[in-house]
Design a protein around this motif. Structure first.
Motif, PDB file in Angstrom:
ATOM      1  N   UNK A  71       0.776  -1.245   0.000  1.00 37.60           N
ATOM      2  CA  UNK A  71       0.000   0.000   0.000  1.00 37.60           C
ATOM      3  C   UNK A  71       0.801   1.285   0.000  1.00 37.60           C
ATOM      4  N   UNK A  72       2.085   1.212  -0.408  1.00 38.24           N
ATOM      5  CA  UNK A  72       2.912   2.423  -0.493  1.00 38.24           C
ATOM      6  C   UNK A  72       3.260   2.675  -1.963  1.00 38.24           C
ATOM      7  N   UNK A  73       2.856   3.845  -2.485  1.00 39.68           N
ATOM      8  CA  UNK A  73       3.183   4.206  -3.872  1.00 39.68           C
ATOM      9  C   UNK A  73       3.954   5.509  -3.899  1.00 39.68           C
ATOM     10  N   UNK A  74       4.865   5.628  -4.851  1.00 40.44           N
ATOM     11  CA  UNK A  74       5.647   6.854  -4.983  1.00 40.44           C
ATOM     12  C   UNK A  74       5.441   7.482  -6.360  1.00 40.44           C
ATOM     13  N   UNK A  75       5.279   8.809  -6.366  1.00 38.47           N
ATOM     14  CA  UNK A  75       5.292   9.583  -7.613  1.00 38.47           C
ATOM     15  C   UNK A  75       6.683  10.215  -7.679  1.00 38.47           C
ATOM     16  N   UNK A  76       7.553   9.721  -8.576  1.00 38.21           N
ATOM     17  CA  UNK A  76       8.945  10.155  -8.526  1.00 38.21           C
ATOM     18  C   UNK A  76       9.165  11.580  -9.025  1.00 38.21           C
ATOM     19  N   UNK A  77      10.265  12.154  -8.589  1.00 35.74           N
ATOM     20  CA  UNK A  77      10.686  13.461  -9.100  1.00 35.74           C
ATOM     21  C   UNK A  77      10.914  13.344 -10.607  1.00 35.74           C
ATOM     22  N   UNK A  78      10.455  14.336 -11.353  1.00 37.21           N
ATOM     23  CA  UNK A  78      10.638  14.297 -12.805  1.00 37.21           C
ATOM     24  C   UNK A  78       9.633  13.405 -13.508  1.00 37.21           C
ATOM     25  N   UNK A  79       8.651  12.898 -12.751  1.00 36.13           N
ATOM     26  CA  UNK A  79       7.480  12.165 -13.276  1.00 36.13           C
ATOM     27  C   UNK A  79       7.771  10.751 -13.756  1.00 36.13           C
ATOM     28  N   UNK A  83       8.820  22.531 -12.352  1.00 38.79           N
ATOM     29  CA  UNK A  83       8.770  22.866 -13.778  1.00 38.79           C
ATOM     30  C   UNK A  83       7.403  23.187 -14.324  1.00 38.79           C
ATOM     31  N   UNK A  84       6.410  23.369 -13.444  1.00 38.60           N
ATOM     32  CA  UNK A  84       5.046  23.612 -13.923  1.00 38.60           C
ATOM     33  C   UNK A  84       4.644  25.077 -13.757  1.00 38.60           C
ATOM     34  N   UNK A  85       3.763  25.549 -14.646  1.00 37.99           N
ATOM     35  CA  UNK A  85       3.238  26.913 -14.565  1.00 37.99           C
ATOM     36  C   UNK A  85       2.407  27.057 -13.290  1.00 37.99           C
ATOM     37  N   UNK A  86       2.394  28.253 -12.674  1.00 42.17           N
ATOM     38  CA  UNK A  86       1.670  28.459 -11.406  1.00 42.17           C
ATOM     39  C   UNK A  86       0.215  27.993 -11.431  1.00 42.17           C
ATOM     40  N   UNK A  87      -0.494  28.210 -12.536  1.00 38.58           N
ATOM     41  CA  UNK A  87      -1.909  27.816 -12.599  1.00 38.58           C
ATOM     42  C   UNK A  87      -2.055  26.287 -12.548  1.00 38.58           C
ATOM     43  N   UNK A  88      -1.097  25.569 -13.143  1.00 34.71           N
ATOM     44  CA  UNK A  88      -1.117  24.096 -13.123  1.00 34.71           C
ATOM     45  C   UNK A  88      -0.731  23.593 -11.732  1.00 34.71           C
ATOM     46  N   UNK A  89       0.233  24.277 -11.107  1.00 38.11           N
ATOM     47  CA  UNK A  89       0.651  23.910  -9.744  1.00 38.11           C
ATOM     48  C   UNK A  89      -0.545  23.978  -8.803  1.00 38.11           C
ATOM     49  N   UNK A  90      -1.327  25.041  -8.933  1.00 36.59           N
ATOM     50  CA  UNK A  90      -2.525  25.212  -8.101  1.00 36.59           C
ATOM     51  C   UNK A  90      -3.489  24.038  -8.287  1.00 36.59           C
TER      52      UNK A  90
END
Length: 233
Positions: free
Chosen positions: A77-85, A164-171
């Motif tokens: 039950x542990x999943x990771x979303x890695x840096x850089x996708x 690396x994402x635009x502010x609106x996408x980060x939100x």
């Protein structure tokens, strides 16, 4: 839910993580903040079984897990979303998602989870047959989170989701993280944008050169003079 006790991580002769301890309770969002090179990613990789630890112990749901292989932790039950996708660019969006469910035996349930992921990320639903490498940065981040959710994790490790994402996408991404927690998933978030991370989290840890130098309630850290000076500009 997660307890890390006095861990040390080395890369050759480099002592990357030094006697680090932290806790994540069920239902929390806990954030780990710090400058580039502070050891945030190394800490996540140690927790998820990708970096071996030299000393210390890691407990998940009261069981010692620091000697488990990474795929066995996913099964628990542990999943990771890695840096850089780290999405698979030469496979479709749908194929990437199915890879996230590779340990699940009930394929009908996995398909249901995929529909839930598409409901949460309508933008990647529109691109389900598209090669993942052709997606925008924000869409790739949504796909990386969706792929991790395909394993139905109880604990989600997120490494620099705003990078690396635009502010609106980060939100948008941070709103999604909040929703994921509201639906019952516990989250450990590594994030260079300390301001956003502390606004979202319940508690936080500040990491410098591989050691925790400060920890506490996220709001207290947000208002802490030293944290403001070092990380909040």
């Amino acid at each position: 839910m997660l307890r890390v006790e006095n861990i040390d991580v080395y890369y050759g002769m480099i002592h990357a993580i030094r006697g680090l301890s932290l806790e994540v309770n069920e239902g929390e969002i806990v954030t780990l903040i710090g400058a580039n090179g502070a050891g945030k990613t190394s800490t996540l990789r140690a927790i998820s079984g990708l970096n071996p630890i030299k000393n210390g112990e890691i407990f998940y749901e009261n069981a010692k897990v620091d000697s488990l292989d990474a795929h066995k932790l996913v099964g628990k039950g542990v999943s990771q979303v890695p840096e850089g996708r780290r999405i698979f660019g030469d496979q479709t969006v749908e194929e990437n998602l199915l890879l996230g469910a590779y340990l699940r035996k009930d394929k009908t349930e996995a398909k249901k989870t995929m529909e839930e992921v598409f409901k949460r990320f309508p933008r990647i639903l529109e691109r389900r047959k598209q090669m993942a490498g052709t997606l925008s940065g924000g869409e790739q981040q949504m796909l990386a989170i969706g792929r991790a959710l395909m394993a139905k994790p109880k604990l989600l490790l997120l490494d620099e989701p705003s990078m690396g994402l635009a502010p609106i996408i980060v939100e948008e991404i941070f709103d999604i993280i909040k929703e994921i927690r509201e639906q019952g998933t516990t989250i450990l978030l590594v994030e260079q944008n300390a301001n956003l991370a502390l606004q979202l989290a319940d508690r936080g840890y500040v990491l410098e050169t591989g050691s925790i130098v400060l920890s506490g309630n996220a709001n207290d850290l947000l208002n802490n003079e030293a944290v403001q000076k070092a990380y909040l500009g």
